[in-house]
Design a protein around this motif. Structure first.
Motif, PDB file in Angstrom:
ATOM      1  N   ALA A 160      -9.015  12.018  -6.717  1.00 23.31           N
ATOM      2  CA  ALA A 160      -7.659  11.603  -6.313  1.00 23.31           C
ATOM      3  C   ALA A 160      -7.080  10.741  -7.435  1.00 23.31           C
ATOM      4  O   ALA A 160      -7.817  10.022  -8.120  1.00 23.31           O
ATOM      5  N   ASN A 161      -5.760  10.802  -7.605  1.00 20.63           N
ATOM      6  CA  ASN A 161      -5.134  10.066  -8.716  1.00 20.63           C
ATOM      7  C   ASN A 161      -5.270   8.548  -8.519  1.00 20.63           C
ATOM      8  O   ASN A 161      -5.585   8.070  -7.431  1.00 20.63           O
ATOM      9  N   LEU A 162      -5.002   7.833  -9.612  1.00 19.48           N
ATOM     10  CA  LEU A 162      -5.208   6.376  -9.604  1.00 19.48           C
ATOM     11  C   LEU A 162      -4.316   5.673  -8.571  1.00 19.48           C
ATOM     12  O   LEU A 162      -4.767   4.748  -7.889  1.00 19.48           O
ATOM     13  N   PHE A 163      -3.074   6.121  -8.422  1.00 15.53           N
ATOM     14  CA  PHE A 163      -2.169   5.456  -7.467  1.00 15.53           C
ATOM     15  C   PHE A 163      -2.714   5.594  -6.034  1.00 15.53           C
ATOM     16  O   PHE A 163      -2.719   4.643  -5.260  1.00 15.53           O
TER      17      PHE A 163
ATOM     18  N   HIS B  40      -0.971   0.989 -17.036  1.00 13.93           N
ATOM     19  CA  HIS B  40       0.100   0.060 -17.430  1.00 13.93           C
ATOM     20  C   HIS B  40       1.166  -0.038 -16.332  1.00 13.93           C
ATOM     21  O   HIS B  40       1.641  -1.123 -16.003  1.00 13.93           O
ATOM     22  N   ARG B  41       1.507   1.110 -15.767  1.00 10.53           N
ATOM     23  CA  ARG B  41       2.541   1.099 -14.721  1.00 10.53           C
ATOM     24  C   ARG B  41       2.084   0.272 -13.520  1.00 10.53           C
ATOM     25  O   ARG B  41       2.853  -0.528 -12.981  1.00 10.53           O
ATOM     26  N   LEU B  42       0.841   0.445 -13.133  1.00  9.06           N
ATOM     27  CA  LEU B  42       0.358  -0.285 -11.956  1.00  9.06           C
ATOM     28  C   LEU B  42       0.356  -1.794 -12.189  1.00  9.06           C
ATOM     29  O   LEU B  42       0.850  -2.562 -11.354  1.00  9.06           O
ATOM     30  N   ILE B  43      -0.217  -2.203 -13.330  1.00  8.86           N
ATOM     31  CA  ILE B  43      -0.303  -3.658 -13.587  1.00  8.86           C
ATOM     32  C   ILE B  43       1.108  -4.237 -13.690  1.00  8.86           C
ATOM     33  O   ILE B  43       1.388  -5.342 -13.214  1.00  8.86           O
ATOM     34  N   ALA B  44       2.014  -3.486 -14.313  1.00  2.00           N
ATOM     35  CA  ALA B  44       3.376  -3.994 -14.513  1.00  2.00           C
ATOM     36  C   ALA B  44       4.168  -4.024 -13.208  1.00  2.00           C
ATOM     37  O   ALA B  44       4.941  -4.959 -12.960  1.00  2.00           O
ATOM     38  N   LYS B  45       3.996  -3.008 -12.380  1.00  2.00           N
ATOM     39  CA  LYS B  45       4.888  -2.876 -11.213  1.00  2.00           C
ATOM     40  C   LYS B  45       4.386  -3.581  -9.959  1.00  2.00           C
ATOM     41  O   LYS B  45       5.176  -3.868  -9.068  1.00  2.00           O
TER      42      LYS B  45
ATOM     43  N   SER C 252       0.827  -1.197   0.000  1.00  2.00           N
ATOM     44  CA  SER C 252       0.000   0.000   0.000  1.00  2.00           C
ATOM     45  C   SER C 252       0.871   1.262   0.000  1.00  2.00           C
ATOM     46  O   SER C 252       0.596   2.224  -0.736  1.00  2.00           O
ATOM     47  N   SER C 253       1.956   1.255   0.803  1.00  2.00           N
ATOM     48  CA  SER C 253       2.829   2.444   0.877  1.00  2.00           C
ATOM     49  C   SER C 253       3.531   2.691  -0.453  1.00  2.00           C
ATOM     50  O   SER C 253       3.588   3.820  -0.932  1.00  2.00           O
ATOM     51  N   VAL C 254       4.094   1.630  -1.030  1.00  2.00           N
ATOM     52  CA  VAL C 254       4.889   1.828  -2.254  1.00  2.00           C
ATOM     53  C   VAL C 254       3.967   2.202  -3.428  1.00  2.00           C
ATOM     54  O   VAL C 254       4.329   3.037  -4.263  1.00  2.00           O
ATOM     55  N   VAL C 255       2.771   1.638  -3.466  1.00  2.00           N
ATOM     56  CA  VAL C 255       1.831   2.024  -4.542  1.00  2.00           C
ATOM     57  C   VAL C 255       1.453   3.502  -4.375  1.00  2.00           C
ATOM     58  O   VAL C 255       1.423   4.265  -5.344  1.00  2.00           O
ATOM     59  N   GLY C 256       1.199   3.914  -3.133  1.00  2.00           N
ATOM     60  CA  GLY C 256       0.905   5.335  -2.898  1.00  2.00           C
ATOM     61  C   GLY C 256       2.084   6.198  -3.354  1.00  2.00           C
ATOM     62  O   GLY C 256       1.899   7.261  -3.953  1.00  2.00           O
ATOM     63  N   ALA C 257       3.301   5.693  -3.102  1.00  2.00           N
ATOM     64  CA  ALA C 257       4.506   6.468  -3.449  1.00  2.00           C
ATOM     65  C   ALA C 257       4.727   6.565  -4.960  1.00  2.00           C
ATOM     66  O   ALA C 257       5.475   7.436  -5.410  1.00  2.00           O
TER      67      ALA C 257
ATOM     68  N   ALA D 276      -5.385   3.020  -1.370  1.00  2.00           N
ATOM     69  CA  ALA D 276      -6.460   2.935  -0.361  1.00  2.00           C
ATOM     70  C   ALA D 276      -7.183   1.591  -0.468  1.00  2.00           C
ATOM     71  O   ALA D 276      -7.530   0.964   0.541  1.00  2.00           O
ATOM     72  N   GLY D 277      -7.390   1.137  -1.707  1.00  2.00           N
ATOM     73  CA  GLY D 277      -8.061  -0.157  -1.921  1.00  2.00           C
ATOM     74  C   GLY D 277      -7.256  -1.299  -1.307  1.00  2.00           C
ATOM     75  O   GLY D 277      -7.818  -2.237  -0.732  1.00  2.00           O
ATOM     76  N   ILE D 278      -5.937  -1.210  -1.415  1.00  2.00           N
ATOM     77  CA  ILE D 278      -5.076  -2.263  -0.841  1.00  2.00           C
ATOM     78  C   ILE D 278      -5.268  -2.299   0.681  1.00  2.00           C
ATOM     79  O   ILE D 278      -5.366  -3.369   1.285  1.00  2.00           O
ATOM     80  N   GLY D 279      -5.372  -1.114   1.282  1.00  2.00           N
ATOM     81  CA  GLY D 279      -5.614  -1.052   2.737  1.00  2.00           C
ATOM     82  C   GLY D 279      -6.925  -1.723   3.103  1.00  2.00           C
ATOM     83  O   GLY D 279      -7.005  -2.485   4.079  1.00  2.00           O
ATOM     84  N   ALA D 280      -7.956  -1.474   2.315  1.00  2.00           N
ATOM     85  CA  ALA D 280      -9.271  -2.073   2.608  1.00  2.00           C
ATOM     86  C   ALA D 280      -9.233  -3.590   2.442  1.00  2.00           C
ATOM     87  O   ALA D 280      -9.857  -4.338   3.200  1.00  2.00           O
ATOM     88  N   LEU D 281      -8.480  -4.035   1.444  1.00  2.00           N
ATOM     89  CA  LEU D 281      -8.417  -5.483   1.172  1.00  2.00           C
ATOM     90  C   LEU D 281      -7.730  -6.250   2.294  1.00  2.00           C
ATOM     91  O   LEU D 281      -7.988  -7.432   2.525  1.00  2.00           O
ATOM     92  N   TRP D 282      -6.839  -5.567   2.976  1.00  2.00           N
ATOM     93  CA  TRP D 282      -5.985  -6.210   3.980  1.00  2.00           C
ATOM     94  C   TRP D 282      -6.796  -6.838   5.126  1.00  2.00           C
ATOM     95  O   TRP D 282      -6.402  -7.846   5.731  1.00  2.00           O
TER      96      TRP D 282
END
Ligand code: CMC
Length: 434
Positions: free
Chosen positions: A253-256, A169-174, A142-147, A261-267
């Motif tokens: 808010a931007n996609l990242f 593309h960056r999100l799916i790839a990284k 969650s932190s690195v995706v936000g970053a 935030a979604g990753i936090g909810a999934l946790w």
């Protein structure tokens, strides 16, 4: 294929004290009926109250159809069983995000775009030094995706389709790279760079398990199982994390930031974190001599907070079709590998015992997607803390598809109301008189 959504000629009549109101009825392409209450407050002063959104449709959506009574799940009209059999994860991601299965040219170009972005900016690696070695990888993810938003300031405009596209593309790839680095950090091994000659799933396994000291070639059965797991997790309409992504995204808010935030909810263990919690529970039962009845009784005891993890679902009141696919794959994989995992046996025994018990039958509680997924992850050698991370990698295309759809539909900022239950107006009391 029919996909029309009609403003039906039906209306709903609502009577509140001396006022009677005609409310429009919206009918979805699968016949689902929604009463549009958006004018309720302006006309009557009242709002609807639906705690935990048990009965609230937050949006219209053309991405995923889910019928919890009949155990049906379709992405863009295609049954999950068909996609699991015929597609790979990136094709499924394309389908969710762009609405159609890709032609071979479209698929090739999409794969190329993803490959182009698999590496992390070298400066991002230094973030990992700041996390404690035993940090939970979901916190890191969650932190690195936000970053990512701090590194890609050139693609933050949510209304610019080209900027959104490159962020997708960056999100799916990284995401697999970010995830694998968090694992390497936790075991003290050097980060392994992505290898773009490999498929998406092969590459993830490569970054997880290869080291500079030795060769690693992913077992094709592992690749197949991982691909299937990612597909069945790829979307699930307005679940907690997807609703979070839409909610955050609705403020522009931007996609990242939205995905972080979604990753936090999934946790949380009631959502994606259930796969980790479920395996921990199965391990505990195994250590307790496989005494499943004891845990079924504990789950039924209202004085006890314990729940059977991987059981029950807000929407499925019948078998979760994802659980059926996963159980079959799990069985096949363990047989192929000639592995006898005691956890799988305990899981099967627990399922049988619970499904015979009137408590679970009456409440329509069945194994969900998280019940057997952990057993497969274990067979693939994935550590338990990474299970929910795998769920996040799978769910990413769904989050993106919903975020994109919300903007395309010109949604307003999401802002629920409340019924205030606190004190009415009070006079201030100076501190020496309290
Ligand atoms: N074990 C024991 N009792 C349960 C369980 C369970 N796993 N799940 C629900 N119940 C009972 C609950 O106590 C309640 O009983 P009563 O009517 O007597 O008060 C009734 O069933 C209804 O439960 P609820 O909590 O009101 O249902 P919900 O729709 O709010 O919660 C859930 C859904 C998935 C959070 C819940 O079933 C649960 O906590 N399951 C365990 C966690 C889990 O496996 N989560 C993964 C969900 S699937 C992956 C994903 O998409 O997130």
């Amino acid at each position: 294929m029919t996909s029309a959504v009609s403003e039906s000629s039906k209306t709903a009549r609502l009577v509140l004290e001396d006022k009677e109101l005609e409310l429009p009825v919206v009918v979805g392409s699968e016949g689902e009926v929604g009463i549009d209450i958006s004018s309720l407050r302006s006309q009557t002063g009242a709002i609807t109250l639906d705690e935990a959104y048990v009965n609230t449709g937050s949006t219209r959506s053309a991405i995923t159809f889910l019928n919890g009574e009949d155990g049906v799940l379709r992405y863009r009209g295609y049954p999950i069983e068909t996609l699991a059999e015929h597609c790979d994860f990136l094709e499924t991601a394309y389908l969710l995000i762009y609405g159609e299965l890709p032609t071979s040219d479209q698929a090739a170009s999409f794969r190329e775009d993803i490959r182009h972005h698999t590496m992390l900016h070298e400066d991002m690696k230094s973030f990992y030094n700041g996390f404690p070695r035993d940090a939970h990888p979901m916190g890191i993810l969650s932190s690195v995706v936000g970053a990512l938003s701090t590194f890609y300031q050139d693609s933050m405009d949510v209304h610019d389709p080209d900027q959104v596209e490159v962020s997708i593309h960056r999100l799916i790839a990284k995401l697999p790279t970010i995830a694998a680095y968090s694992h390497k950090k936790s075991i003290g091994q050097p980060f392994v760079y992505p290898k773009n000659s490999l498929s998406y799933c092969e590459n993830f396994l490569h970054m997880m398990f290869s080291t500079p000291a030795g060769d690693y070639e992913a077992d094709p059965d592992f690749v197949e199982a991982l691909n299937l797991l990612l597909i069945v997790h790829a979307d699930h309409e307005q679940n907690c994390s997807t609703s979070t992504v839409r909610m955050v995204g609705s403020s522009n808010a931007n996609l990242f930031a939205s995905i972080s935030a979604g990753i936090g909810a999934l946790w949380g263990p009631l959502h994606g974190g259930a796969n980790e919690a479920c395996v921990n529970m199965l391990e505990q039962i195994t250590r307790d001599n496989g005494n499943v009845q004891k845990y079924v009784d504990m789950a039924k005891d209202k004085q006890n907070n314990f729940r059977l993890m991987g059981f029950g679902h807000r929407v499925y009141k019948n078998r979760d079709p994802r659980a059926t696919i996963i159980k079959t794959s799990c069985d096949k994989l363990l047989q192929k590998l000639d592995l006898k995992d005691p956890l799988f046996e305990v899981a099967q025994k627990l399922e049988e015992t619970a499904l015979r018990d009137s408590y679970f039958v009456e409440r329509k509680l069945y194994p969900n997607v998280d019940f057997y997924s952990g057993v497969i992850y274990r067979a693939l050698g994935i550590p338990v803390q990474m299970f929910t991370v795998l769920f996040a990698i799978g769910r990413l295309p769904g989050w993106i598809a919903h975020w994109k759809e919300m903007h395309a539909d010109g949604s307003r900022i999401n802002r629920p109301r409340q019924i205030y239950t606190g004190p009415t107006r009070r006079d201030f009391v100076p501190v020496d008189q309290r």
